[in-house]
Design a protein around this motif. Structure first.
Motif, short mmCIF file in Angstrom:
data_model
loop_
_atom_site.label_atom_id
_atom_site.label_comp_id
_atom_site.label_asym_id
_atom_site.label_seq_id
_atom_site.Cartn_x
_atom_site.Cartn_y
_atom_site.Cartn_z
N PRO A 31 0.36 -48.72 21.29
CA PRO A 31 0.99 -48.53 22.61
C PRO A 31 1.86 -47.28 22.59
O PRO A 31 2.41 -46.89 21.54
CB PRO A 31 1.84 -49.80 22.78
CG PRO A 31 2.07 -50.31 21.38
CD PRO A 31 0.84 -49.93 20.61
N PRO A 32 1.97 -46.60 23.73
CA PRO A 32 2.80 -45.40 23.76
C PRO A 32 4.26 -45.73 23.43
O PRO A 32 4.77 -46.76 23.86
CB PRO A 32 2.64 -44.89 25.19
CG PRO A 32 2.20 -46.07 25.98
CD PRO A 32 1.39 -46.91 25.04
N PRO A 33 4.91 -44.89 22.64
CA PRO A 33 6.30 -45.18 22.29
C PRO A 33 7.21 -45.03 23.51
O PRO A 33 6.95 -44.20 24.39
CB PRO A 33 6.63 -44.12 21.23
CG PRO A 33 5.66 -43.01 21.50
CD PRO A 33 4.42 -43.65 22.03
N PRO A 34 8.25 -45.82 23.57
CA PRO A 34 9.20 -45.67 24.69
C PRO A 34 9.92 -44.33 24.61
O PRO A 34 10.16 -43.82 23.52
CB PRO A 34 10.16 -46.84 24.50
CG PRO A 34 10.06 -47.19 23.06
CD PRO A 34 8.65 -46.89 22.65
N PRO A 35 10.24 -43.75 25.76
CA PRO A 35 10.87 -42.42 25.74
C PRO A 35 12.24 -42.39 25.08
O PRO A 35 12.64 -41.38 24.53
CB PRO A 35 10.95 -42.05 27.22
CG PRO A 35 9.91 -42.89 27.89
CD PRO A 35 9.87 -44.16 27.11
N ARG A 36 12.96 -43.50 25.14
CA ARG A 36 14.34 -43.49 24.63
C ARG A 36 14.46 -44.43 23.44
O ARG A 36 13.85 -45.50 23.40
CB ARG A 36 15.32 -43.91 25.73
CG ARG A 36 15.32 -42.98 26.93
CD ARG A 36 16.32 -43.44 27.99
NE ARG A 36 16.16 -42.70 29.23
CZ ARG A 36 16.72 -41.53 29.49
NH1 ARG A 36 17.51 -40.98 28.57
NH2 ARG A 36 16.52 -40.92 30.64
N GLY B 141 19.27 -42.04 21.58
CA GLY B 141 18.86 -40.84 22.30
C GLY B 141 17.35 -40.76 22.44
O GLY B 141 16.66 -41.79 22.45
N LEU B 142 16.84 -39.57 22.53
CA LEU B 142 15.41 -39.33 22.74
C LEU B 142 14.61 -39.88 21.56
O LEU B 142 14.86 -39.54 20.40
CB LEU B 142 15.17 -37.84 22.91
CG LEU B 142 13.77 -37.38 23.29
CD1 LEU B 142 13.36 -37.92 24.64
CD2 LEU B 142 13.72 -35.86 23.31
N ASN B 143 13.61 -40.75 21.83
CA ASN B 143 12.81 -41.38 20.79
C ASN B 143 11.99 -40.33 20.04
O ASN B 143 11.17 -39.63 20.65
CB ASN B 143 11.89 -42.41 21.43
CG ASN B 143 11.09 -43.21 20.41
OD1 ASN B 143 11.04 -42.87 19.23
ND2 ASN B 143 10.44 -44.27 20.85
N PRO B 144 12.15 -40.19 18.72
CA PRO B 144 11.38 -39.18 17.97
C PRO B 144 9.87 -39.36 18.08
O PRO B 144 9.13 -38.38 18.15
CB PRO B 144 11.85 -39.37 16.52
CG PRO B 144 13.19 -40.01 16.64
CD PRO B 144 13.13 -40.87 17.85
N LEU B 145 9.38 -40.61 18.10
CA LEU B 145 7.95 -40.84 18.20
C LEU B 145 7.40 -40.40 19.55
O LEU B 145 6.29 -39.85 19.64
CB LEU B 145 7.64 -42.32 17.95
CG LEU B 145 8.05 -42.86 16.58
CD1 LEU B 145 7.75 -44.35 16.48
CD2 LEU B 145 7.34 -42.09 15.47
N TYR B 146 8.18 -40.62 20.59
CA TYR B 146 7.79 -40.14 21.91
C TYR B 146 7.75 -38.62 21.93
O TYR B 146 6.79 -38.01 22.44
CB TYR B 146 8.78 -40.67 22.96
CG TYR B 146 8.64 -40.03 24.31
CD1 TYR B 146 7.65 -40.46 25.20
CD2 TYR B 146 9.49 -38.99 24.71
CE1 TYR B 146 7.52 -39.86 26.45
CE2 TYR B 146 9.36 -38.40 25.94
CZ TYR B 146 8.37 -38.84 26.82
OH TYR B 146 8.24 -38.25 28.04
N ALA B 147 8.76 -37.99 21.37
CA ALA B 147 8.81 -36.53 21.34
C ALA B 147 7.63 -35.96 20.56
O ALA B 147 7.00 -34.98 20.99
CB ALA B 147 10.13 -36.06 20.73
N PRO C 24 14.20 -37.50 28.06
CA PRO C 24 12.75 -37.42 28.30
C PRO C 24 12.42 -36.55 29.51
O PRO C 24 11.43 -35.80 29.50
CB PRO C 24 12.35 -38.88 28.53
CG PRO C 24 13.40 -39.67 27.83
CD PRO C 24 14.66 -38.89 27.96
N GLU C 25 13.23 -36.65 30.56
CA GLU C 25 12.97 -35.86 31.76
C GLU C 25 13.08 -34.37 31.48
O GLU C 25 12.24 -33.57 31.91
CB GLU C 25 13.94 -36.27 32.88
CG GLU C 25 13.81 -37.70 33.36
CD GLU C 25 14.44 -38.73 32.41
OE1 GLU C 25 14.11 -39.93 32.53
OE2 GLU C 25 15.26 -38.32 31.54
N ALA C 26 14.10 -33.99 30.72
CA ALA C 26 14.28 -32.57 30.39
C ALA C 26 13.17 -32.08 29.48
O ALA C 26 12.70 -30.94 29.61
CB ALA C 26 15.64 -32.36 29.73
N LEU C 27 12.72 -32.94 28.53
CA LEU C 27 11.61 -32.54 27.65
C LEU C 27 10.34 -32.33 28.46
O LEU C 27 9.63 -31.33 28.26
CB LEU C 27 11.39 -33.62 26.58
CG LEU C 27 10.19 -33.39 25.65
CD1 LEU C 27 10.36 -32.11 24.85
CD2 LEU C 27 9.98 -34.58 24.73
#
Length: 521
Positions: free
Chosen positions: A336-341, A345-351, A492-495
């Protein structure tokens, strides 16, 4: 002609376009008039210059030429040369030495250059006569290109450049032939109930990639990348691809246990870290190695080893193995896609997942360290445009991405904050030479991989380990000091907005991450 003129002529005749380096006094005789033969690429630090040459060699497939400064400069470059050796990058490295007429008195900058270079190169020697210099360069060129490829170091006293030397001799390089005895291996692959392939850097050449793809599809065999492989030799979005193997013996045994025959091509068998007891594969699994490296062959755990040109060997097997009609195994379900947060802070797996998607059209140099596995899992690539330092040392990616850009690629370096601080000088080269490089700094406030190791090795006590954190570094300000545009994102929004609007490089994007350590093993 003088020795430097012969060397410059050799550069032109060999088609070597760039000389990477950071100049010093002992190199000035060689540099005089160099711009008529090749463009000098300034690294501002010898380690960065080596990384640029390494990245250029990997992206172009050509020999890169490097010029280092005496014992201190070679000392600065040793870690990066070790990475180039592990990456199998063909480099010709000249090192300036002191004038022979007073070396007996151990003048400033003198040192045992050959002894220093030998552990991190395929070979190293000194040229003590100008008439030997042209042949020494040609010999280094051939040795750097001969499998297994790697850096070759030539020490040149500064007074040699001023003496007379003959024109450079050029000779043809004929690669080694195919391994012997592959008929039996082809038969064994055809008869195997559940075969698998493990591909490494030695299977990365275009001909090898085509042959391994054909072989895998004929066998219906799952394909893995070897642990800590610097390149991808197989399309990561192919339904037979199963990702990068872990560098842990216990985990390798578990991953390889379902297979009765595993062919490892162009890779160590196997590169491991950290230590865990026991062999890398269970007794029920027959492991066969196909390699062009005699040393790799000698130390492999494999029960059988075939030594010779990997691409030719894979092509023979791909043509000799008949299509078996075996149904392809079902690919594992997508996570499953990693959660953004994350909690901090910003989730490293999402980034990592978002960066892999956004940068897939670039030559990507990966030094994300703790995030390399998820980054590689999410990166859709045919293999030719991915590079990862195979040595475990830091500071490789920024310079290597610059080198890839000099080879004509749009490039990106995805690098941890700690690793980037080893090599910020790469920003200067990217700006000076107007290169399209995006530097993505993943900032978790310290050495995240070491925090993860610490927690795995000493559960509950990792906070007692000193030197693992360094918050407060302003990476956009650092980039601006080198004249490179930059921005920092924390949400996540800024990324997402930043990735949608990435400018043509050079540009630095700092991504502030949740500093919670990720599980290492």
């Amino acid at each position: 002609m003088k020795a430097r003129e012969s060397a410059h002529l050799w550069l032109r005749e060999r088609g070597i376009r760039f000389v990477f380096g950071n100049p010093g006094s002992t190199e000035l005789p060689f540099l005089l008039g160099l711009e008529g033969a090749a463009r000098y690429i300034l690294g501002l630090h010898e380690g960065v210059a080596v990384a640029m040459a390494d990245g250029y060699a990997q992206a172009s497939g050509e020999v890169a030429f490097l010029n280092l400064h005496a014992a201190p400069g070679l000392g600065n470059a040793l870690g990066a040369l070790y990475t180039a050796l592990k990456n199998r990058s063909p480099l010709v490295v000249t090192v300036g030495d002191q004038d022979r007429r007073h070396r007996f008195r151990a003048p400033l900058l003198s040192g045992p250059l050959v002894e220093m270079a030998k552990p991190v190169s395929k070979a190293a020697w000194e040229v003590s006569r100008a008439e030997d210099l042209p042949e020494a360069l040609e010999r280094a060129f051939h040795l750097a290109l001969t499998p297994p490829r790697g850096p070759v170091v030539v020490a040149v006293p500064m007074d040699v450049w001023e003496e007379e030397a003959p024109p450079p001799p050029l000779k043809a390089l004929l690669p080694p032939g195919p391994p012997q005895g592959l008929e039996g291996l082809a038969e064994a692959l055809s008869q195997a109930e559940n075969p698998a392939l493990v591909l490494g850097t030695g299977a990365h050449a275009p001909a090898a990639r085509r042959a391994s793809l054909q072989l895998a599809e004929r066998l219906g065999a799952p394909v893995f990348s070897d642990p800590i492989s610097p390149r991808h030799a197989f399309p990561t979005n192919h339904p037979l691809y199963r990702g990068v193997l872990p560098p842990l013996a216990a985990s390798l045994r578990e991953r390889l246990a379902p297979f009765d025959l595993v062919l490892v091509a162009g890779a160590p068998c196997f590169l491991l870290y950290p230590y865990s007891p026991g062999p890398s594969f269970p007794p029920s699994t027959r492991v066969v190695l196909l390699t062009e490296d005699p040393e790799q062959a000698a130390r492999a755990e494999a029960q059988e080893v075939y030594l010779g040109d990997v691409a030719l060997g894979l092509r023979f097997l791909a043509e000799a193995v008949p299509p078996g009609g075996r149904p392809w195994p079902e690919p594992p379900p997508s996570p499953p896609p990693p959660p953004p947060r994350g909690p901090g802070g910003l989730n490293p797996l999402y980034a990592a997942a978002r960066l892999a998607q956004a940068l897939q059209d670039r030559f990507l140099v990966d030094e994300a360290i703790s995030l390399s596995p998820p980054l590689r899992r999410a990166l859709p690539t045919e293999g030719a445009r991915y590079l990862h330092g195979a040595s475990g040392g830091l500071g490789f990616a920024p310079g290597a991405a610059v080198g890839a850009a000099l080879a004509g690629e749009k490039a990106a370096a995805v690098v941890g904050d700690g690793a980037f601080l080893f090599a910020p000088q790469a920003l200067h080269a990217a700006r000076t030479y107007g290169l399209d490089v995006v530097f993505v700094v993943l900032n978790n406030g310290g050495y995240g991989i070491l925090k993860g190791f610490g927690e795995a090795l000493y559960p509950g006590e990792a906070s007692r380990l000193p030197g693992l954190s360094f918050p407060g570094v302003d990476f956009p300000l650092l980039a601006q000091a080198f004249g490179v545009g930059a921005r920092r994102v924390e949400t996540p929004e800024a990324l997402e907005e930043a990735l949608e609007n990435l400018p043509q490089g050079p540009f630095l994007l700092e991504v502030a991450l949740d500093p919670t350590p990720l599980r290492v093993f």
